[in-house]
Design an enzyme around this catalytic site. Sequence first.
Site, mmCIF file in Angstrom:
data_model
loop_
_atom_site.group_PDB
_atom_site.id
_atom_site.type_symbol
_atom_site.label_atom_id
_atom_site.label_comp_id
_atom_site.label_asym_id
_atom_site.label_seq_id
_atom_site.Cartn_x
_atom_site.Cartn_y
_atom_site.Cartn_z
ATOM 1 N N ASN A 270 1.815 -16.292 -4.785
ATOM 2 C CA ASN A 270 1.919 -17.126 -3.601
ATOM 3 C C ASN A 270 0.787 -16.735 -2.662
ATOM 4 O O ASN A 270 0.573 -15.551 -2.401
ATOM 5 C CB ASN A 270 3.281 -16.912 -2.926
ATOM 6 C CG ASN A 270 4.433 -17.298 -3.831
ATOM 7 O OD1 ASN A 270 4.375 -18.312 -4.515
ATOM 8 N ND2 ASN A 270 5.473 -16.481 -3.861
ATOM 9 N N GLY B 69 4.746 -19.485 0.418
ATOM 10 C CA GLY B 69 5.814 -18.534 0.145
ATOM 11 C C GLY B 69 5.394 -17.081 0.146
ATOM 12 O O GLY B 69 6.192 -16.206 -0.217
ATOM 13 N N HIS C 175 -0.447 -9.737 -4.999
ATOM 14 C CA HIS C 175 0.471 -9.327 -6.063
ATOM 15 C C HIS C 175 0.736 -10.481 -7.007
ATOM 16 O O HIS C 175 0.685 -11.640 -6.624
ATOM 17 C CB HIS C 175 1.791 -8.797 -5.481
ATOM 18 C CG HIS C 175 2.458 -9.719 -4.502
ATOM 19 N ND1 HIS C 175 2.042 -9.819 -3.196
ATOM 20 C CD2 HIS C 175 3.498 -10.566 -4.640
ATOM 21 C CE1 HIS C 175 2.806 -10.685 -2.557
ATOM 22 N NE2 HIS C 175 3.698 -11.172 -3.421
ATOM 23 N N HIS D 260 -6.197 -2.465 -1.141
ATOM 24 C CA HIS D 260 -5.609 -3.530 -0.325
ATOM 25 C C HIS D 260 -6.492 -4.774 -0.352
ATOM 26 O O HIS D 260 -7.606 -4.771 0.132
ATOM 27 C CB HIS D 260 -5.415 -3.072 1.123
ATOM 28 C CG HIS D 260 -4.756 -4.118 1.962
ATOM 29 N ND1 HIS D 260 -3.387 -4.299 1.992
ATOM 30 C CD2 HIS D 260 -5.279 -5.075 2.766
ATOM 31 C CE1 HIS D 260 -3.101 -5.301 2.789
ATOM 32 N NE2 HIS D 260 -4.231 -5.805 3.276
ATOM 33 N N CYS E 38 0.855 -1.200 0.000
ATOM 34 C CA CYS E 38 0.000 0.000 0.000
ATOM 35 C C CYS E 38 0.889 1.248 0.000
ATOM 36 O O CYS E 38 0.612 2.217 -0.717
ATOM 37 C CB CYS E 38 -0.922 0.017 1.217
ATOM 38 S SG CYS E 38 -2.390 -1.036 1.062
ATOM 39 N N HIS F 23 3.621 -11.899 -9.386
ATOM 40 C CA HIS F 23 5.007 -11.875 -9.851
ATOM 41 C C HIS F 23 4.990 -12.167 -11.347
ATOM 42 O O HIS F 23 4.298 -13.102 -11.794
ATOM 43 C CB HIS F 23 5.815 -13.011 -9.209
ATOM 44 C CG HIS F 23 5.986 -12.928 -7.732
ATOM 45 N ND1 HIS F 23 7.137 -12.433 -7.155
ATOM 46 C CD2 HIS F 23 5.199 -13.310 -6.703
ATOM 47 C CE1 HIS F 23 7.040 -12.515 -5.838
ATOM 48 N NE2 HIS F 23 5.869 -13.047 -5.527
#
Length: 112
Positions: free
Chosen positions: A85, A91, A98, A46, A7, A100
């Site tokens: 994850n 992990g 998010h 969030h 955030c 990756h």
Amino acid sequence: MEDCIFCKIAAKEIPSKALYEDGQVYAFYDLDPQAPTHFLVIPKQHIASALEVTAENSAVVGHCYEVIAALAKQLGFDSYRVVTNCGESAGQSVFHLHFHVLAGRDMTWPPG
Ligand code: 5GP
Ligand code: ZN
């Protein structure tokens, strides 16, 4: 959300290397890259993890994937891996949803 590092990154209270931004999402390079190209795409709102995706907030998940496809094309990747994850034993270390995006090397399967 207070005390959430992503955030704060989305709000520019913590610096990051930006790749893309719009009203809903922010994309920035990972601090500890696990591939020659490794960036993260996050919703600005969030959402703690993939477990918290609901009918009310799921539109932003689709938008994240649109942004990922556009960035992959822009960066010249037709092969890349998207990872989320979910939960500590999978992990997850930052509890703000998010994606990756890893590219620039061959990937193995299954992941560890
Ligand atoms: P997770 O472990 O939750 O799947 O992924 C969190 C990711 O956030 C890690 O790859 C980690 O390197 C990255 N990360 C953690 N803190 C920061 C930060 O302050 N800036 C950036 N750019 N990446 C971060
Ligand atoms: Zn957050």
